[in-house]
Design a protein around this motif. Structure first.
Motif, PDB file in Angstrom:
ATOM      1  N   GLY A 116      -8.355   5.820  -1.185  1.00 34.89           N
ATOM      2  CA  GLY A 116      -7.765   4.633  -1.680  1.00 34.89           C
ATOM      3  C   GLY A 116      -6.221   4.779  -1.590  1.00 34.89           C
ATOM      4  N   THR A 117      -5.476   5.931  -1.544  1.00 38.24           N
ATOM      5  CA  THR A 117      -4.504   5.997  -1.855  1.00 38.24           C
ATOM      6  C   THR A 117      -3.296   5.797  -0.777  1.00 38.24           C
ATOM      7  OG1 THR A 117      -4.313   8.357  -1.394  1.00 38.24           O
ATOM      8  CG2 THR A 117      -4.553   7.799  -3.566  1.00 38.24           C
ATOM      9  N   GLY A 118      -3.763   5.478   0.411  1.00 40.04           N
ATOM     10  CA  GLY A 118      -2.974   5.086   1.688  1.00 40.04           C
ATOM     11  C   GLY A 118      -2.817   6.126   2.885  1.00 40.04           C
ATOM     12  N   LYS A 119      -3.741   7.043   2.746  1.00 43.01           N
ATOM     13  CA  LYS A 119      -3.635   8.015   3.786  1.00 43.01           C
ATOM     14  C   LYS A 119      -3.954   7.252   5.187  1.00 43.01           C
ATOM     15  CE  LYS A 119      -6.786  10.557   2.100  1.00 43.01           C
ATOM     16  NZ  LYS A 119      -7.070   9.832   0.837  1.00 43.01           N
ATOM     17  N   SER A 120      -4.942   6.462   5.339  1.00 46.12           N
ATOM     18  CA  SER A 120      -5.340   5.852   6.628  1.00 46.12           C
ATOM     19  C   SER A 120      -4.104   4.929   6.910  1.00 46.12           C
ATOM     20  CB  SER A 120      -6.692   5.099   6.533  1.00 46.12           C
ATOM     21  OG  SER A 120      -7.804   6.110   6.447  1.00 46.12           O
ATOM     22  N   THR A 121      -3.772   4.293   5.983  1.00 46.31           N
ATOM     23  CA  THR A 121      -2.615   3.084   6.066  1.00 46.31           C
ATOM     24  C   THR A 121      -1.429   3.961   6.735  1.00 46.31           C
ATOM     25  OG1 THR A 121      -3.412   2.059   4.049  1.00 46.31           O
ATOM     26  CG2 THR A 121      -1.121   1.584   4.828  1.00 46.31           C
TER      27      THR A 121
ATOM     28  N   ILE B 151       0.763  -1.093  -0.217  1.00 47.16           N
ATOM     29  CA  ILE B 151      -0.110   0.014   0.105  1.00 47.16           C
ATOM     30  C   ILE B 151       0.812   1.400  -0.008  1.00 47.16           C
ATOM     31  CG2 ILE B 151      -1.795   1.058   1.151  1.00 47.16           C
ATOM     32  CD1 ILE B 151      -2.672  -1.616   0.172  1.00 47.16           C
TER      33      ILE B 151
ATOM     34  N   TYR C  83      -1.217  -3.705   9.722  1.00 47.52           N
ATOM     35  CA  TYR C  83      -0.295  -3.076   8.620  1.00 47.52           C
ATOM     36  C   TYR C  83       1.189  -3.633   8.978  1.00 47.52           C
ATOM     37  CZ  TYR C  83      -4.533  -0.604   7.566  1.00 47.52           C
ATOM     38  OH  TYR C  83      -5.725  -0.389   7.206  1.00 47.52           O
TER      39      TYR C  83
END
Ligand SMILES: Nc1ncnc2c1ncn2[C@@H]1O[C@H](COP(=O)(O)OP(=O)(O)O)[C@@H](O)[C@H]1O
Ligand SMILES: [Mg+2]
Lengths: 353, 258
Positions: B39-44, B18, B55
């Motif tokens: 869906g670009t990975g900010k929360s990740t 991710i 993660y």
């Protein structure tokens, strides 16, 4: 020596759906001669006496107890039959018609014996009577086995709120039998915390015989090392417009085994009955195991019935959320365990207050 | 005081890559905004800083004041400095809001109980400040709160716990303009030389009320552009699609697994 069984009846050990157990483990070897005591709060005893009721110890006689001979004649539960064929030891609480007792009765039966214990706690509530009882059964000695029957008859429009705690200081084999019959518009709220260690087999029955009668069965159990618990709660609807709720929750630690079966039975003729049940187990540790078996047996069309059941670990996402605020794992787990049991405690405390 | 440094961070969720090498530095006292399409990975990134076990860090480091925190447990990170306001806060009905916050404060206080009366006074003041109904102190944690109430409750927790480093993951989502202003007021009240913050947002709107020092744009698991607050305003006009086009040559599409 096993008790000679009454061959003339068709009684058998209850087939507790989903729960495998050995009847021999819960059959008392001989009639009990264990010494025991009881105590209760003076305030409630005075109120009951003033209203013409009684709280008394029994040693032997059964015939005088309203409902007991009928139970003996009608039961198809061999444990109940064995229990009643021995001289009955225990307490009887009876209220005449229209006796409404305000102070809660705090009743404790305690033994420090090393012998098997057999207790009956029997309620006989007259029309329109009302009572709240907190009943504690305390196996304080090294009791190898116990067989306790809690039950009674609730006459028209009577109301019994019963909180039952059982505890033992040592691992023991306990049998917990319940048998209440409620008449027209009578109400039973029964919250149980059976916490005896070791093996526990429970068979709790309520019969809603009269029109409009209601019963709620709430049960909480924590399982620890080497505990084996199998509990069946059953509410049978005979009367019209009857209402029942069964809520059971267990938290399983270590290698404990806990199995719950809940049965809502609606017989033909019990139109407009409402039966609902919810049983849930939380397995805290990987070696703990349990099962829940919700059952509805419905022989009437015009009814409402439902059940919910689950067995599972605590929610990892919830643990993470609590940890993200700085709470250590153990604290986070404890919060989720308390959270899981909270609905049962809320019902129980609501009843006291 | 907390300085956050993230170096070449690569993160998997499930078996999927991710984050593809995130570099980010937030100095004490700074508020940074992290923007980007869904869906670009900010929360990740947010969850990885907090230590969410879902993660997996496959490469890179996260430093907080010169200490690599990637081996620390979630609760250790929280007690050290980090606070994450989650995109979807959990409901735990069996513990009251007040008891929960008190327990969290106790945990941060080396297990020493925090005096109850000053705590309740502070809680009351902060709840008034955030215009939270006083009855919510005794309600179950987030239990039956609306989406907006949960967000406000996250800000309340932040104000009570006073972290040095806060990550606010879409704290603005689902808020009407009045609620947004209240949440912004809470964040601005935290602003100090000892507080740093990463505000994750999809929209520029929040940044009108909390003006960031630095704005980053994330795409495909990388920070592709950084700048001042004007970057967010420009983005609002042009949209992500156009930005993606202009950056096309620099951005690796299709989440190449290196
Ligand atoms: N726990 C997870 N397991 C598997 N995939 C995940 C997980 N969390 C996020 N993803 C995936 O990672 C990508 C980035 O998600 P996320 O970090 O939530 O994006 P954003 O917050 O920017 O909207 C998405 O494709 C999402 O489906
Ligand atoms: Mg997100």
């Amino acid at each position: 020596m096993a008790i000679p069984l009454n061959k003339t009846t068709t009684a058998s050990y209850p087939r507790i759906l989903g729960i495998r157990y050995d009847p021999a483990a819960f059959t008392l070897p001989d009639s009990s001669s264990a010494a025991w005591d009881w105590e209760a709060n003076a305030e409630a005893l005075q109120a009951i006496n003033a209203a013409g009721g009684t709280v008394r110890r029994i040693n032997g006689a059964t015939a005088e107890l309203s409902g007991l001979p009928q139970l003996l004649a009608s039961t198809d539960n061999q444990f109940v039959q064995q229990h009643l064929q021995n001289p009955v030891q225990g307490m009887v609480i009876s209220l005449p018609d229209r006796a409404e007792i305000t102070p809660a009765l705090n009743l404790t039966l305690r033994t420090e014996s090393t012998l098997p214990v057999e207790w009956t706690v029997w309620f006989d509530l007259g029309d329109h009577s009302r009572l709240t009882t907190k009943l504690t059964l305390d196996l304080a000695g090294e009791v190898p086995q116990s067989n306790c029957l809690i039950g009674g008859t609730l006459a028209d429009e009577s109301n019994l709120t019963l909180i039952t705690d059982t505890q033992s200081h040592q691992a023991t084999q306990s049998l917990l039998l319940g048998d209440f019959v409620s008449a027209r518009d009578a109400n039973l709220d029964w919250s149980l915390w059976p916490q005896t260690k070791g093996q526990l087999l429970g068979d709790l029955n309520v019969t809603l015989a009269g029109t409009g009668s209601r019963a709620t069965l709430n049960l909480a159990r924590y399982g620890y090392q080497d505990d084996w618990v199998g509990i069946r709660g059953k509410i049978k609807h005979l009367g019209q417009h009857t209402f029942s709720r069964i809520n059971m929750r267990g938290v399983l630690y270590e290698n404990s085994r806990v199995n719950f079966t809940s049965i809502g039975q609606i017989d033909h003729g019990a139109s407009d009955a409402d039966a609902d049940q919810e049983s849930r187990l939380m397995t805290v540790e990987p070696h703990a195991k349990g099962s829940v078996n919700p059952v509805l047996v419905i022989d009437e069309n015009d009814v409402r019935a439902g059940h919910a059941a689950s067995v599972g670990q605590y929610d990892e996402d919830e643990i993470y959320y609590l940890q993200s605020r700085g709470l250590p794992m153990a604290t986070a787990k404890q919060i989720l365990i308390d959270n899981f049991m909270e609905p049962i405690w809320r019902l129980r405390n609501g009843e006291v207050g | 005081m907390s300085k956050l440094e993230i170096r070449n961070l690569k993160v998997n969720a499930g078996d999927e890559r991710i984050l593809n090498g995130v570099n980010l530095q937030i100095n004490p006292g700074e508020i940074h905004a992290l923007m980007g399409p869904n869906g670009t990975g900010k929360s990740t990134l947010s969850e990885t800083i907090m230590g969410n076990p879902l993660y997996e860090i496959v490469d890179g480091q996260i430093w907080l004041d010169g200490q690599d925190i990637t081996e620390m447990s979630v609760d250790e990170r929280a007690r050290t400095a980090v606070f994450l306001a989650m995109q979807y806060p959990m409901e735990v009905a069996g513990i009251s809001n007040a008891d929960f916050i008190h327990a969290a404060l106790n945990a941060r206080n080396q297990g020493q109980p925090v005096a109850v009366l000053p705590f309740l006074k502070q809680l009351k003041a902060n709840m008034e400040f955030l215009e939270i109904n006083p009855e919510y102190a005794d309600r179950g944690l987030n239990a039956d709160f609306s989406g907006g109430e949960k967000k406000r409750n996250e800000i309340l927790q932040m104000m009570m716990l006073r972290p040095e480093m806060a990550i606010l993951d879409e704290i603005d989502s689902g808020l009407d303009i009045d609620a947004l202003k209240i949440v912004a007021k809470g964040i601005n009240a935290m602003r100090s030389t000892t507080f740093s913050c990463l505000m994750v947002t999809h929209y520029q709107r929040l940044l009108n009320y909390v003006v960031p020092d630095v704005v980053h744009i994330m795409m495909d698991g990388r920070i592709v552009k950084s700048g001042g607050p004007e970057l967010a305003t420009d983005l609002e006009k042009t949209g992500y699609a156009e930005l993606e086009e202009t950056l096309g040559s620099e951005t690796s599409h299709g989440n190449s697994l290196e």
